[in-house]
Motif scaffolding. Sequence first.
Motif, PDB file in Angstrom:
ATOM      1  N   ASP A 163       0.837  -1.207   0.000  1.00 32.41           N
ATOM      2  CA  ASP A 163       0.000   0.000   0.000  1.00 32.41           C
ATOM      3  C   ASP A 163       0.867   1.251   0.000  1.00 32.41           C
ATOM      4  O   ASP A 163       0.557   2.233  -0.691  1.00 32.41           O
ATOM      5  N   GLN A 164       1.972   1.216   0.778  1.00 28.81           N
ATOM      6  CA  GLN A 164       2.820   2.398   0.898  1.00 28.81           C
ATOM      7  C   GLN A 164       3.739   2.567  -0.312  1.00 28.81           C
ATOM      8  O   GLN A 164       3.844   3.659  -0.882  1.00 28.81           O
ATOM      9  N   ARG A 165       4.410   1.482  -0.717  1.00 25.19           N
ATOM     10  CA  ARG A 165       5.450   1.591  -1.752  1.00 25.19           C
ATOM     11  C   ARG A 165       4.895   1.560  -3.177  1.00 25.19           C
ATOM     12  O   ARG A 165       5.496   2.114  -4.089  1.00 25.19           O
ATOM     13  N   VAL A 166       3.763   0.895  -3.345  1.00 28.99           N
ATOM     14  CA  VAL A 166       3.152   0.793  -4.672  1.00 28.99           C
ATOM     15  C   VAL A 166       1.849   1.575  -4.723  1.00 28.99           C
ATOM     16  O   VAL A 166       1.617   2.376  -5.636  1.00 28.99           O
ATOM     17  N   GLY A 167       0.993   1.356  -3.726  1.00 29.61           N
ATOM     18  CA  GLY A 167      -0.331   1.967  -3.740  1.00 29.61           C
ATOM     19  C   GLY A 167      -0.315   3.480  -3.761  1.00 29.61           C
ATOM     20  O   GLY A 167      -1.078   4.110  -4.499  1.00 29.61           O
ATOM     21  N   VAL A 168       0.561   4.086  -2.967  1.00 32.50           N
ATOM     22  CA  VAL A 168       0.588   5.554  -2.892  1.00 32.50           C
ATOM     23  C   VAL A 168       0.918   6.182  -4.249  1.00 32.50           C
ATOM     24  O   VAL A 168       0.165   7.036  -4.745  1.00 32.50           O
ATOM     25  N   PRO A 169       2.024   5.778  -4.909  1.00 32.10           N
ATOM     26  CA  PRO A 169       2.301   6.408  -6.214  1.00 32.10           C
ATOM     27  C   PRO A 169       1.306   6.040  -7.308  1.00 32.10           C
ATOM     28  O   PRO A 169       0.978   6.884  -8.149  1.00 32.10           O
ATOM     29  N   VAL A 170       0.791   4.798  -7.289  1.00 35.80           N
ATOM     30  CA  VAL A 170      -0.174   4.424  -8.324  1.00 35.80           C
ATOM     31  C   VAL A 170      -1.498   5.149  -8.090  1.00 35.80           C
ATOM     32  O   VAL A 170      -2.125   5.655  -9.032  1.00 35.80           O
ATOM     33  N   PRO A 196      -5.498   6.494 -10.203  1.00 33.92           N
ATOM     34  CA  PRO A 196      -6.337   5.957  -9.116  1.00 33.92           C
ATOM     35  C   PRO A 196      -7.285   4.851  -9.561  1.00 33.92           C
ATOM     36  O   PRO A 196      -7.528   3.902  -8.804  1.00 33.92           O
ATOM     37  N   ASP A 197      -7.851   4.937 -10.762  1.00 32.52           N
ATOM     38  CA  ASP A 197      -8.752   3.890 -11.240  1.00 32.52           C
ATOM     39  C   ASP A 197      -8.033   2.547 -11.351  1.00 32.52           C
ATOM     40  O   ASP A 197      -8.615   1.491 -11.064  1.00 32.52           O
ATOM     41  N   VAL A 198      -6.768   2.598 -11.765  1.00 32.53           N
ATOM     42  CA  VAL A 198      -5.999   1.368 -11.932  1.00 32.53           C
ATOM     43  C   VAL A 198      -5.712   0.733 -10.570  1.00 32.53           C
ATOM     44  O   VAL A 198      -5.817  -0.483 -10.410  1.00 32.53           O
ATOM     45  N   TRP A 199      -5.380   1.544  -9.579  1.00 38.52           N
ATOM     46  CA  TRP A 199      -5.113   0.986  -8.255  1.00 38.52           C
ATOM     47  C   TRP A 199      -6.390   0.424  -7.633  1.00 38.52           C
ATOM     48  O   TRP A 199      -6.365  -0.625  -6.988  1.00 38.52           O
ATOM     49  N   ALA A 200      -7.511   1.080  -7.847  1.00 34.85           N
ATOM     50  CA  ALA A 200      -8.785   0.551  -7.340  1.00 34.85           C
ATOM     51  C   ALA A 200      -9.099  -0.801  -7.953  1.00 34.85           C
ATOM     52  O   ALA A 200      -9.676  -1.671  -7.295  1.00 34.85           O
ATOM     53  N   TRP A 201      -8.722  -1.001  -9.206  1.00 34.12           N
ATOM     54  CA  TRP A 201      -8.919  -2.284  -9.886  1.00 34.12           C
ATOM     55  C   TRP A 201      -7.910  -3.331  -9.408  1.00 34.12           C
ATOM     56  O   TRP A 201      -8.245  -4.501  -9.223  1.00 34.12           O
ATOM     57  N   LEU A 202      -6.669  -2.903  -9.173  1.00 29.57           N
ATOM     58  CA  LEU A 202      -5.594  -3.849  -8.873  1.00 29.57           C
ATOM     59  C   LEU A 202      -5.536  -4.261  -7.405  1.00 29.57           C
ATOM     60  O   LEU A 202      -5.247  -5.425  -7.099  1.00 29.57           O
ATOM     61  N   ARG A 203      -5.809  -3.341  -6.489  1.00 29.19           N
ATOM     62  CA  ARG A 203      -5.569  -3.623  -5.076  1.00 29.19           C
ATOM     63  C   ARG A 203      -6.314  -4.862  -4.569  1.00 29.19           C
ATOM     64  O   ARG A 203      -5.715  -5.678  -3.851  1.00 29.19           O
ATOM     65  N   PRO A 204      -7.592  -5.054  -4.885  1.00 30.44           N
ATOM     66  CA  PRO A 204      -8.255  -6.270  -4.377  1.00 30.44           C
ATOM     67  C   PRO A 204      -7.585  -7.555  -4.865  1.00 30.44           C
ATOM     68  O   PRO A 204      -7.531  -8.552  -4.125  1.00 30.44           O
ATOM     69  N   GLN A 205      -7.040  -7.548  -6.082  1.00 28.18           N
ATOM     70  CA  GLN A 205      -6.339  -8.728  -6.588  1.00 28.18           C
ATOM     71  C   GLN A 205      -5.044  -8.969  -5.824  1.00 28.18           C
ATOM     72  O   GLN A 205      -4.702 -10.116  -5.506  1.00 28.18           O
TER      73      GLN A 205
END
Length: 382
Positions: A354-361, A366-375
Amino acid sequence: MTERLSAQIAFLKEADKLKRVNRANLLLDLSRPENAAEHCWHLALYALVFAPLANPDVSIARVIRMLLLHDLVEIEVGDHPIHEDHDWAAIAAAEERAAERLFGMLPADQVPQFLDLWRAFEAEACPDARFAKQLDRCQPIFQVLCAQSPVPAHVQIVRDNLSTGRAAPMREDFPQAYHHALSLLGEATQRDTQEVARRLAFLCEADRLKSVYRASRLLDDSRRENSAEHSWHAMLYAWVLADHAAPGVQIDRVLSMLMLHDIVEIDAGDAPIHGQSDPTLMAAKEDAAAGRLFGLLPPDQTREFNALWREFEAADTSDAVFAKAIDRLHPPIANLQNGGGSWVEYDVTMEQLDQRVGVPVQKGAPDVWAWLRPQVRSALSR
């Protein structure tokens, strides 16, 4: 949005296979064959570096895009060395079918953009395509002639190619490169080729990025990815996912940033995002590397490339924010495919991701991280 993004990522994952297509050319240190993905990155870099030598009617941004995708069809049809006998008509038909399948994986509105650009390159019927083709012809020649110890059989192929083969049109279409190749072959030429020689020194040094290996692995988990092919794939990601960028982001500037962003690793090495490297020490090493490497270019390009690289590092413009998001996005998608990859190796937690990948993505796409994070969360829980 989910269906669209899924189709885009499916295409980008399929493109990973180009990293396993080997060419007849060798790296400059002769250690192994060059693969088609890192060749595409190197050609895009050739376009950026040789831009001042192109005709005024050439769009370098369009040339770079052509070169990013021109060899994708080799995923299905393979590489065909020009010095061997082939049924070129049959190969052309097979490549057309491969292009229709591969680019057909994209959302319907993106298919024509990619397919038409690939066809334009193949037809060589516009100034952009003609310059792209000349770069595609001269890069393998310089890969042979600038090697540590040029392979005699390869040198003879170059001679034949320049005299009567596909590279012969360079005499008229890209004379600076043609005559510099002749000079490297020891032949007399009356043309001043210093503009090519100065830029070629940088391009030859850039070949070493193909031997810098990262913590991330290919999607099939067969080996570690190198930084040159990562740079190519990141550029392709940025182009395909451009509609997920913030309004006003200039994708062609993003492509140039991603083309250059890891070149400093030639001197500084890779610093895995989940590793334990000292950020201050690494920043100093990368800064020195940028000064040395970009300093190989003519002064105007030294300043231009340094500025792009520093803008990416600072990530305080909308273009750089999106470029950073793409750079962080690529490895997690590979890890989801290959069984965890660097997540397993570094025992990565969701909090760290979340910190190292999620924050910059999240900041850049933001739409891409919302799609990717649950996976990602589901995969880590397993």
